[in-house]
Design a protein around this motif. Structure first.
Motif, PDB file in Angstrom:
ATOM      1  N   TRP A 104      -8.376  -1.539   1.162  1.00  0.00           N
ATOM      2  CA  TRP A 104      -7.432  -3.024   1.857  1.00  0.00           C
ATOM      3  C   TRP A 104      -7.575  -3.288   3.330  1.00  0.00           C
ATOM      4  O   TRP A 104      -8.298  -2.539   3.575  1.00  0.00           O
ATOM      5  CB  TRP A 104      -5.715  -1.802   2.047  1.00  0.00           C
ATOM      6  N   GLU A 131      -6.560  -6.293   6.091  1.00  0.00           N
ATOM      7  CA  GLU A 131      -5.427  -6.749   6.567  1.00  0.00           C
ATOM      8  C   GLU A 131      -4.855  -8.394   6.451  1.00  0.00           C
ATOM      9  O   GLU A 131      -4.367  -9.127   6.520  1.00  0.00           O
ATOM     10  CB  GLU A 131      -6.239  -7.700   8.969  1.00  0.00           C
ATOM     11  N   ARG A 166      -3.000  -8.042   4.376  1.00  0.00           N
ATOM     12  CA  ARG A 166      -1.468  -7.754   4.764  1.00  0.00           C
ATOM     13  C   ARG A 166      -1.074  -9.832   5.024  1.00  0.00           C
ATOM     14  O   ARG A 166       0.333  -9.932   4.295  1.00  0.00           O
ATOM     15  CB  ARG A 166      -1.656  -7.472   6.402  1.00  0.00           C
ATOM     16  N   ASP A 208       1.839  -0.097   6.380  1.00  0.00           N
ATOM     17  CA  ASP A 208       0.343   0.371   5.962  1.00  0.00           C
ATOM     18  C   ASP A 208       0.611   0.869   4.966  1.00  0.00           C
ATOM     19  O   ASP A 208      -0.208   1.144   3.533  1.00  0.00           O
ATOM     20  CB  ASP A 208      -0.363   1.039   6.829  1.00  0.00           C
ATOM     21  N   GLU A 256      -1.248   0.565   1.484  1.00  0.00           N
ATOM     22  CA  GLU A 256      -2.219   1.282   0.940  1.00  0.00           C
ATOM     23  C   GLU A 256      -2.288   1.717  -0.439  1.00  0.00           C
ATOM     24  O   GLU A 256      -2.647   1.605  -1.571  1.00  0.00           O
ATOM     25  CB  GLU A 256      -1.928   2.959   1.812  1.00  0.00           C
ATOM     26  N   ARG A 298      -9.545   1.017   4.505  1.00  0.00           N
ATOM     27  CA  ARG A 298      -9.045  -0.024   5.550  1.00  0.00           C
ATOM     28  C   ARG A 298     -10.866  -0.434   5.546  1.00  0.00           C
ATOM     29  O   ARG A 298     -11.572  -0.368   6.137  1.00  0.00           O
ATOM     30  CB  ARG A 298      -8.501  -0.056   6.987  1.00  0.00           C
TER      31      ARG A 298
END
Length: 1020
Positions: free
Chosen positions: A836, A838, A841, A958, A962, A993
């Motif tokens: 994953w 940013e 997000r 997070d 995840e 990440r």
């Protein structure tokens, strides 16, 4: 004595008797003498005196063959063959015989009683002379009249009774001698019968009947009653079968216009008379009918204008009330034909006489008593067929309308009243038009519902062909919406579509542009602005071709314009104020099921490819100054197994100033690129696949690109001569660049100035590729260390779209290639890390916010969330509500105040002069925004800012990311297992990440030996 006495007495008696007899004889002879005088002498006296009198007054000549008076029984006056002529011999009046019989009851009735007047064969000649005089002025101009300066009181008419008046075989000749060519009209034979005409009081009335056939072919029937004390007349009038050609012969027509064809009929009931001292005239049941009207020119027999039928029904006219009312006016059949000639003139207008310019009359406000009132309940046109031909283009353009129908109701002098209206027609080449609504003359204004159904576009081909080399061979236009006009401006709101468009190019009819449908349901158009919420383009099929001279077909479609020849200098007209074009804004253009053929004929070997299944969106297409950049998201297939996509933003009005576009080409057959490699490197390509990820950024004319090129299983072929080819060591470079799987992965940055007139994008790209290859060949160990340190599983090969856990088809294909490599190498194993970044997000926050907005708007669960944009008016209040719910109304107000301060030029002045205390005064409370935050608002769309704050404010821990990474790892493992990879050769490792590649997140994948996996499993 007795005897003598008897005789004397007898003699005396006889003498007396003779005296009496004489007296009686004299008394009896006087009437006889009078009657003889009246019978024999008086006619000659009257005849001679009348002839002398007329001759002495003005030189007019009066003659008659015979004037007779029969005084016995019923006195009769008879005149035969009377002729009245002017001094030059021009005829004024003539008749064969006039017979007037007096009734002996005149003495009893104390009135002149005429039993019968018979007038046979009268001929009257009336002429209008050049100075507005009549040919009868010499006869009637100085006869009678009251003394100058004294007004005579109206005298009561003498008591006259005419029991019967009969006119037979009459003729009236009318002529107009004012122009160079005399116009004439003849009415004959004229027959009139009048009965019981009386000037006696007590309302005694007379009846009259008139029937005539004129030389115009019209039958005149006129009957009614008349009363002379007081005067009143009423009855019915009918004029039937009036020949329009014969009528036109006596009217001043334009010299180029032939007499119109057709017949006319008129009938009405009328009433006229005195009411007190006022006269009034009224018509009722007025009916006018014109059939077979046809207007042509003298030099051309074709019908310029024709109407099969014109009908006026239910007409009423009142002179005293100043009112005209008509129930209906109907026009049926026929048409109009007009042509715009090559010189731009309209042939129909050339038939009409030119009207000299006149000074505008001074407008005077009419008094209410002087104004006329009119009303037409219904005006209707049916079956009309106008034709227009435009010969200013070659070939000439023809527009033919059929079955034109129009209707207007309630037409009156109340100009501000909206009138129900209808207009409809079909077009000969296909399609129909209908408009229903209201119009008003005052303003003017209109409010109409328009429906245009499948109108063929091919008639406009002459205009397209005169300016371009294109041929419009198919397409229809449809619209369904509301059109309005008011305050000098028109508007349209509704749907508009162009279906099945087909345009070809050049003499060989190459396909140039086609689509199945271009449609919008949300068009708002005016002369100043065109706004479309969504425009849908389905089935686009177009071609982009680079010719041998490197010209592009889209820039070569215009025909060279010939300069206009002016044999005489034409003075330049004073330039008027330029009308700015309308501002165009398309919130979204959606492309579906489209394709593009690309060919480059400028290469050493011609190149061609086919992009299919092209779909996507382009947002915020706008010509408005300082508008937000255009956003695009496009994707499609290339040839059989490849795909292409593009996303990003650019300035539509000036793309050289700003552009940020990411494009990708995946799984492209490399053999298709042989022409480019031959042109620039002189080598063929025998096999291989290509993946390109290209990122272009332009800022103020400066290009900066970051290109990633992946060549899979590239195999070069033989050499081909090319004048532009560079001598590059390709064989050695490819041997170094290929990894164990036959793949080459290159990152090639490019840069350049678009303002340089010598700039060539192709040259810039190829120069960058050449530089990379040269560096690899000259420093091979350094290149291997920097490019392939991570092996094939460094994560850059398998990419997930940010926020998504599914693989795109090209990525599934790439992972399938990994599985194929594992199947061919049993000692290799693969490790999978779910990843994953940013970017995930931000993408998940965006998805959640769009879902929240969609729920607030009531959109269904399966709706396309990509259509939601902060610029949409319906989205903006939702953004404000969400922001208020999250941070409070005060924070929203502060944000708005800060935005206004940043964009009104107050921020810098306030900070410079009085510091942060000014901001406190602006907000009314302690500011919740810093100066830096406020400064960053300048030049940014407020709702885009609000959307960004709401998106960034979404809680996205997070742990959610995840979980997304675990799902990605599970998808990758499942794909490998579906490819028959043994589970003991696939290891799932903890999530990681990673850094995103643009909007893509790479999967963590690496290769290891099987022995390493087994050893790791046995470890405690």
């Amino acid at each position: 004595m007795a005897a003598s006495t008897f005789f004397m007495r007898g003699a005396e008696i006889i003498g007396r008797h003779r005296f009496l007899t004489g007296c009686l004889a004299v008394s009896a002879g006087l009437p006889v003498v009078f009657l003889l005088f009246v019978w024999l002498a008086l006619p000659s006296i009257v005849k001679s005196q009348a002839e002398a009198y007329m001759l002495g007054q003005g030189g007019d000549r009066l003659t008659m063959d015979r004037l007779a008076i029969v005084p016995l029984f019923e006195p009769t006056l008879r005149i035969e063959n009377l002729r009245l002529t002017q001094a030059d011999g021009s005829p004024l009046l003539a008749f064969k015989q006039l017979s007037l019989g007096l009734s002996l009851s005149s003495v009893i009735d104390r009135a002149v009683v005429v039993d019968e007047i018979k007038l046979d064969g009268p001929q009257v000649n009336l002429a209008l002379l050049p100075k507005g005089q009549l040919n009868w002025d010499s006869v009637i101009g100085s006869r009678g009249g009251s003394p100058q300066g004294k007004a005579s009181a109206p005298a009561a008419p003498p008591p006259i009774v005419i029991r019967k008046f009969v006119l037979t075989d009459g003729q009236i000749d009318l002529s107009d001698r004012r122009g160079s060519a005399m116009q004439s009209l003849q009415i004959k034979p004229l027959a009139i019968t009048l009965s019981n005409i009386s000037t006696l009081p007590a309302g005694q009335k007379g009846e009259y009947v008139l029937s005539a056939q004129s030389s115009l072919g019209a039958q005149v029937d006129w009957n009614g009653t008349v009363s002379l004390t007081p005067f009143s007349i009423l009855g019915d009038f009918r004029l039937a079968a009036l020949s329009l050609p014969k009528l036109a012969a006596i009217l001043p027509l334009p010299p180029k216009l032939a007499p119109p064809q057709g017949t006319a009929t008129l009938s009405t009931h009328y009433v006229a008379g005195m009411t007190g001292d006022q006269f009034n005239f009224q018509l009722a049941d007025l009916t006018v009918q014109i059939d077979g009207l046809r207007v042509t020119g003298k030099q051309n027999a074709k019908a310029w204008f024709a109407l099969a039928h014109i009908g006026v029904n239910g007409g009423r006219f009142d002179w005293r009330a100043r009112r005209i009312a008509i129930q209906s006016v109907t026009l049926a059949g026929g048409g109009i034909t007009a042509s715009r000639l090559a010189d731009g003139s309209i042939d129909l207008l050339s038939l009409l006489p030119s009207t000299p310019e006149r000074a505008a009359p001074t407008k005077q406000k009419a008094s209410p008593d002087a104004s006329w009132h009119y009303r037409v309940d219904r005006l209707a046109l049916t079956g009309f067929a106008p034709e227009f031909r435009d010969e200013t283009v070659t070939p000439a353009a023809d527009f033919v309308l059929q079955d034109v129908s129009a209707e207007l109701k309630g037409i009156s002098d109340g100009l501000d009243a909206p009138l129900p209206a209808h207009l409809g027609f079909r077009l000969r080449d296909g399609g129909s038009f209908a408009a229903d609504g209201t119009i008003a003359a005052k303003g003017p204004s209109a409010d109409l519902r328009l429906k245009i159904a499948a109108v063929a576009l091919t008639p406009v081909q002459p205009y397209l062909g005169s300016a371009t080399i294109l041929k419009l061979v198919g397409g229809t236009l449809s619209a369904d919406g509301r059109a309005s006009y008011g305050a000098g401006q028109g508007r349209y709101a509704g749907a508009l579509s162009v279906q099945d468009l087909r345009i070809r190019e050049g003499n060989d009819n190459r396909p140039f542009l086609a689509w199945k449908s271009l449609r919008t349901d949300s068009l708002n158009a005016s002369p100043t602005a065109i706004d479309i919420k969504e425009l849908r383009l389905d089935g686009l099929n177009t071609a982009l071709t680079v010719a041998k001279d490197r010209t592009v077909n889209v820039t070569e479609i215009l025909r060279p314009q010939k300069p206009e020849a002016h044999p005489h200098p034409v003075p330049a007209a004073a330039p008027g104020p330029a009308t700015p074009p309308p501002q165009i804004h398309i919130a979204r253009l959606r492309v579906r099921h489209s394709q593009l053929d690309y060919a480059d004929m400028s290469l050493a070997l011609p190149f061609a490819t086919h992009i299919h299944d092209l779909e996507g969106t382009i947002d915020n297409i706008s010509t408005q100054p300082k508008s937000a950049p255009v956003r695009l998201e496009l994707a499609g297939g290339v040839d059989e197994d490849g795909s292409a996509s593009a996303s990003g933003r650019f300035d539509l009005l000036n793309p050289v100033s700003f552009l940020d576009i990411d494009t990708a080409f995946d799984n492209i057959e490399l053999t298709h690129l042989t022409p480019y490699l031959v042109t620039f490197a002189g080598r063929r390509i025998d096999s291989g696949k290509l993946t390109l990820h290209l990122q272009y950024k332009i800022n103020q004319g400066q290009l900066a690109g970051d290109n990633r090129i992946i060549l899979d299983q590239l195999t070069l072929g033989g050499r081909v001569r090319s004048p532009e080819a560079r001598d590059l060591p390709l064989d050695f470079a490819i041997a170094l660049l290929k990894d164990a799987h036959g793949r080459i992965d290159l990152g090639i940055p490019i840069a350049g100035s678009l303002t340089d007139p010598k700039f060539s994008y192709a040259q810039v790209v190829w120069k960058a590729v050449s530089n990379v290859l040269t560096r690899i060949v000259t420093s091979p160990f350094h290149a291997l260390g920097s490019l392939f340190g991570g092996g094939i599983g460094d994560g850059g090969n398998i990419l997930f779209v940010a926020g998504q856990s599914s693989l795109t088809p090209p990525m599934q294909h790439s992972l399938g290639q990994v599985a194929a490599s594992l199947n061919s190498r049993p000692n290799l194993a693969v490790s999978i890390h779910g990843t994953w970044s940013e970017a995930d997000r931000g993408a998940l926050r965006d998805q959640r916010l769009r879902r929240t907005i969609a729920d607030s708007l009531g959109l269904p669960a399966g709706a396309d969330l990509r259509v939601i944009a902060p610029t949409q008016p319906e989205v903006q209040p939702v953004l404000e509500t969400l922001y208020t719910d999250l941070y409070g109304q005060g924070r929203l107000s502060a944000l708005k105040d800060g935005y206004r301060a940043a964009n009104a030029g107050k921020l810098e002045e306030s900070v410079a002069d009085r510091g942060l205390s000014v901001l406190t005064g602006l907000f009314g409370t302690k500011p919740s925004l810093s100066v830096g935050e406020i400064a960053r608002m300048k030049g940014v769309d407020f709702y885009a800012l609000l959307y960004e704050k709401l998106r960034n404010g979404e809680d996205m821990p997070d742990s959610v990311l995840e979980n997304l990474a675990r799902s990605r790892g599970e998808v990758a493992v499942a794909t490998l297992r579906d490819a028959h990879i043994s589970p003991d050769r696939v290891t799932v490792k903890p999530v990681q990440r990673v850094s995103a590649i643009g909007h893509d997140v790479p999967l963590g994948i690496s290769l290891t030996a099987v022995t390493s996996i087994a050893t790791a499993a046995k470890a405690p």
